[in-house]
Design a protein around this motif. Structure first.
Motif, PDB file in Angstrom:
ATOM      1  N   TYR A  27       0.857  -1.177   0.000  1.00 51.64           N
ATOM      2  CA  TYR A  27       0.000   0.000   0.000  1.00 51.64           C
ATOM      3  C   TYR A  27       0.893   1.226   0.000  1.00 51.64           C
ATOM      4  O   TYR A  27       1.888   1.282   0.723  1.00 51.64           O
ATOM      5  N   ARG A  28       0.551   2.205  -0.819  1.00 55.40           N
ATOM      6  CA  ARG A  28       1.256   3.491  -0.809  1.00 55.40           C
ATOM      7  C   ARG A  28       0.303   4.552  -1.298  1.00 55.40           C
ATOM      8  O   ARG A  28      -0.272   4.443  -2.376  1.00 55.40           O
ATOM      9  N   LYS A  29       0.132   5.586  -0.459  1.00 54.32           N
ATOM     10  CA  LYS A  29      -0.784   6.651  -0.847  1.00 54.32           C
ATOM     11  C   LYS A  29      -0.455   7.936  -0.104  1.00 54.32           C
ATOM     12  O   LYS A  29      -0.069   7.909   1.056  1.00 54.32           O
ATOM     13  N   ARG A  30      -0.620   9.050  -0.804  1.00 54.00           N
ATOM     14  CA  ARG A  30      -0.496  10.367  -0.179  1.00 54.00           C
ATOM     15  C   ARG A  30      -1.877  10.731   0.377  1.00 54.00           C
ATOM     16  O   ARG A  30      -2.875  10.679  -0.339  1.00 54.00           O
ATOM     17  N   LEU A  31      -1.900  11.090   1.660  1.00 55.74           N
ATOM     18  CA  LEU A  31      -3.163  11.397   2.341  1.00 55.74           C
ATOM     19  C   LEU A  31      -3.088  12.772   2.988  1.00 55.74           C
ATOM     20  O   LEU A  31      -2.012  13.200   3.428  1.00 55.74           O
ATOM     21  N   ALA A  32      -4.212  13.430   3.081  1.00 61.02           N
ATOM     22  CA  ALA A  32      -4.286  14.673   3.843  1.00 61.02           C
ATOM     23  C   ALA A  32      -3.997  14.360   5.311  1.00 61.02           C
ATOM     24  O   ALA A  32      -4.268  13.261   5.785  1.00 61.02           O
ATOM     25  N   ASN A  33      -3.448  15.318   6.015  1.00 53.41           N
ATOM     26  CA  ASN A  33      -3.147  15.127   7.437  1.00 53.41           C
ATOM     27  C   ASN A  33      -4.420  15.211   8.263  1.00 53.41           C
ATOM     28  O   ASN A  33      -4.701  16.201   8.927  1.00 53.41           O
ATOM     29  N   ASP A  34      -5.161  14.138   8.211  1.00 55.47           N
ATOM     30  CA  ASP A  34      -6.418  14.007   8.939  1.00 55.47           C
ATOM     31  C   ASP A  34      -6.359  12.661   9.658  1.00 55.47           C
ATOM     32  O   ASP A  34      -6.299  11.620   9.002  1.00 55.47           O
ATOM     33  N   PRO A  35      -6.342  12.660  10.988  1.00 54.83           N
ATOM     34  CA  PRO A  35      -6.197  11.403  11.720  1.00 54.83           C
ATOM     35  C   PRO A  35      -7.234  10.351  11.337  1.00 54.83           C
ATOM     36  O   PRO A  35      -6.902   9.174  11.185  1.00 54.83           O
ATOM     37  N   ALA A  36      -8.475  10.761  11.149  1.00 53.27           N
ATOM     38  CA  ALA A  36      -9.525   9.800  10.784  1.00 53.27           C
ATOM     39  C   ALA A  36      -9.245   9.174   9.424  1.00 53.27           C
ATOM     40  O   ALA A  36      -9.439   7.969   9.230  1.00 53.27           O
ATOM     41  N   LEU A  37      -8.766   9.966   8.479  1.00 52.85           N
ATOM     42  CA  LEU A  37      -8.453   9.468   7.149  1.00 52.85           C
ATOM     43  C   LEU A  37      -7.277   8.495   7.179  1.00 52.85           C
ATOM     44  O   LEU A  37      -7.307   7.439   6.542  1.00 52.85           O
ATOM     45  N   VAL A  38      -6.247   8.817   7.936  1.00 52.14           N
ATOM     46  CA  VAL A  38      -5.079   7.928   8.052  1.00 52.14           C
ATOM     47  C   VAL A  38      -5.501   6.600   8.676  1.00 52.14           C
ATOM     48  O   VAL A  38      -5.160   5.522   8.170  1.00 52.14           O
ATOM     49  N   LEU A  39      -6.256   6.663   9.760  1.00 53.87           N
ATOM     50  CA  LEU A  39      -6.698   5.435  10.431  1.00 53.87           C
ATOM     51  C   LEU A  39      -7.624   4.614   9.535  1.00 53.87           C
ATOM     52  O   LEU A  39      -7.516   3.381   9.498  1.00 53.87           O
ATOM     53  N   GLU A  40      -8.499   5.274   8.807  1.00 52.07           N
ATOM     54  CA  GLU A  40      -9.397   4.572   7.887  1.00 52.07           C
ATOM     55  C   GLU A  40      -8.605   3.866   6.783  1.00 52.07           C
ATOM     56  O   GLU A  40      -8.928   2.740   6.395  1.00 52.07           O
ATOM     57  N   SER A  41      -7.545   4.501   6.305  1.00 53.27           N
ATOM     58  CA  SER A  41      -6.724   3.912   5.246  1.00 53.27           C
ATOM     59  C   SER A  41      -5.927   2.699   5.735  1.00 53.27           C
ATOM     60  O   SER A  41      -5.681   1.769   4.970  1.00 53.27           O
ATOM     61  N   LEU A  42      -5.531   2.727   6.998  1.00 49.86           N
ATOM     62  CA  LEU A  42      -4.767   1.614   7.568  1.00 49.86           C
ATOM     63  C   LEU A  42      -5.658   0.462   8.034  1.00 49.86           C
ATOM     64  O   LEU A  42      -5.192  -0.672   8.162  1.00 49.86           O
ATOM     65  N   ALA A  43      -6.923   0.728   8.265  1.00 45.71           N
ATOM     66  CA  ALA A  43      -7.846  -0.246   8.858  1.00 45.71           C
ATOM     67  C   ALA A  43      -7.873  -1.611   8.157  1.00 45.71           C
ATOM     68  O   ALA A  43      -7.843  -2.641   8.839  1.00 45.71           O
ATOM     69  N   PRO A  44      -7.896  -1.684   6.825  1.00 44.81           N
ATOM     70  CA  PRO A  44      -7.948  -3.004   6.185  1.00 44.81           C
ATOM     71  C   PRO A  44      -6.706  -3.867   6.453  1.00 44.81           C
ATOM     72  O   PRO A  44      -6.754  -5.082   6.306  1.00 44.81           O
ATOM     73  N   TYR A  45      -5.626  -3.233   6.875  1.00 43.27           N
ATOM     74  CA  TYR A  45      -4.357  -3.933   7.104  1.00 43.27           C
ATOM     75  C   TYR A  45      -4.038  -4.069   8.593  1.00 43.27           C
ATOM     76  O   TYR A  45      -2.982  -4.571   8.966  1.00 43.27           O
ATOM     77  N   ARG A  46      -4.946  -3.612   9.436  1.00 48.07           N
ATOM     78  CA  ARG A  46      -4.720  -3.483  10.882  1.00 48.07           C
ATOM     79  C   ARG A  46      -4.077  -4.707  11.528  1.00 48.07           C
ATOM     80  O   ARG A  46      -3.099  -4.598  12.236  1.00 48.07           O
ATOM     81  N   GLU A  47      -4.631  -5.876  11.290  1.00 43.24           N
ATOM     82  CA  GLU A  47      -4.148  -7.093  11.963  1.00 43.24           C
ATOM     83  C   GLU A  47      -2.751  -7.508  11.502  1.00 43.24           C
ATOM     84  O   GLU A  47      -2.028  -8.162  12.247  1.00 43.24           O
ATOM     85  N   ALA A  48      -2.363  -7.127  10.303  1.00 42.57           N
ATOM     86  CA  ALA A  48      -1.068  -7.539   9.763  1.00 42.57           C
ATOM     87  C   ALA A  48       0.062  -6.559  10.090  1.00 42.57           C
ATOM     88  O   ALA A  48       1.233  -6.915  10.018  1.00 42.57           O
ATOM     89  N   ILE A  49      -0.281  -5.326  10.466  1.00 43.45           N
ATOM     90  CA  ILE A  49       0.746  -4.301  10.717  1.00 43.45           C
ATOM     91  C   ILE A  49       1.433  -4.574  12.049  1.00 43.45           C
ATOM     92  O   ILE A  49       0.811  -4.582  13.098  1.00 43.45           O
ATOM     93  N   THR A  50       2.764  -4.775  11.988  1.00 46.85           N
ATOM     94  CA  THR A  50       3.525  -5.027  13.210  1.00 46.85           C
ATOM     95  C   THR A  50       4.073  -3.744  13.820  1.00 46.85           C
ATOM     96  O   THR A  50       4.378  -3.715  15.006  1.00 46.85           O
ATOM     97  N   GLY A  51       4.200  -2.712  13.026  1.00 49.15           N
ATOM     98  CA  GLY A  51       4.689  -1.440  13.534  1.00 49.15           C
ATOM     99  C   GLY A  51       4.679  -0.382  12.457  1.00 49.15           C
ATOM    100  O   GLY A  51       4.705  -0.686  11.268  1.00 49.15           O
TER     101      GLY A  51
END
Length: 94
Positions: A27-51
């Motif tokens: 995954y690679r994407k430029r996002l606006a600095n909005d915490p909700a948007l960043v968290l929403e973008s990471l959500a589908p990968y949540r369980e696999a992200i180690t750090g």
């Protein structure tokens, strides 16, 4: 599959990248600095992200707080202390 993330933080946007154990970009994407948007973008990968590594620029607090509140393991990168890759190519290289 384990994923490792890096966030290149700028004043009004961030580039979020996730790589797998073989350094393939998942995954690679430029996002606006909005915490909700960043968290929403990471959500589908949540369980696999180690750090997630976040660049410790002047404005990193809001992002790290949001990520940690969401349960992510966060690491700060001190860009002043990181040795730059010596094989960097520049646009005027032939």
């Amino acid at each position: 599959m384990k994923l490792y993330g890096g966030i290149d933080l700028h004043s009004n946007n961030s580039v979020v990248a996730l790589l797998d154990e073989e350094d393939h970009v998942v995954y690679r994407k430029r996002l606006a600095n909005d915490p909700a948007l960043v968290l929403e973008s990471l959500a589908p990968y949540r369980e696999a992200i180690t750090g997630l590594v976040v660049e410790s620029t002047y404005n990193w607090y809001w992002l790290v707080d949001a990520l940690m509140d969401a349960g992510y393991r966060v690491h700060l990168a001190n860009t002043a202390a990181i040795v730059q890759y010596s094989g960097l190519k520049y646009s005027d290289d032939d």
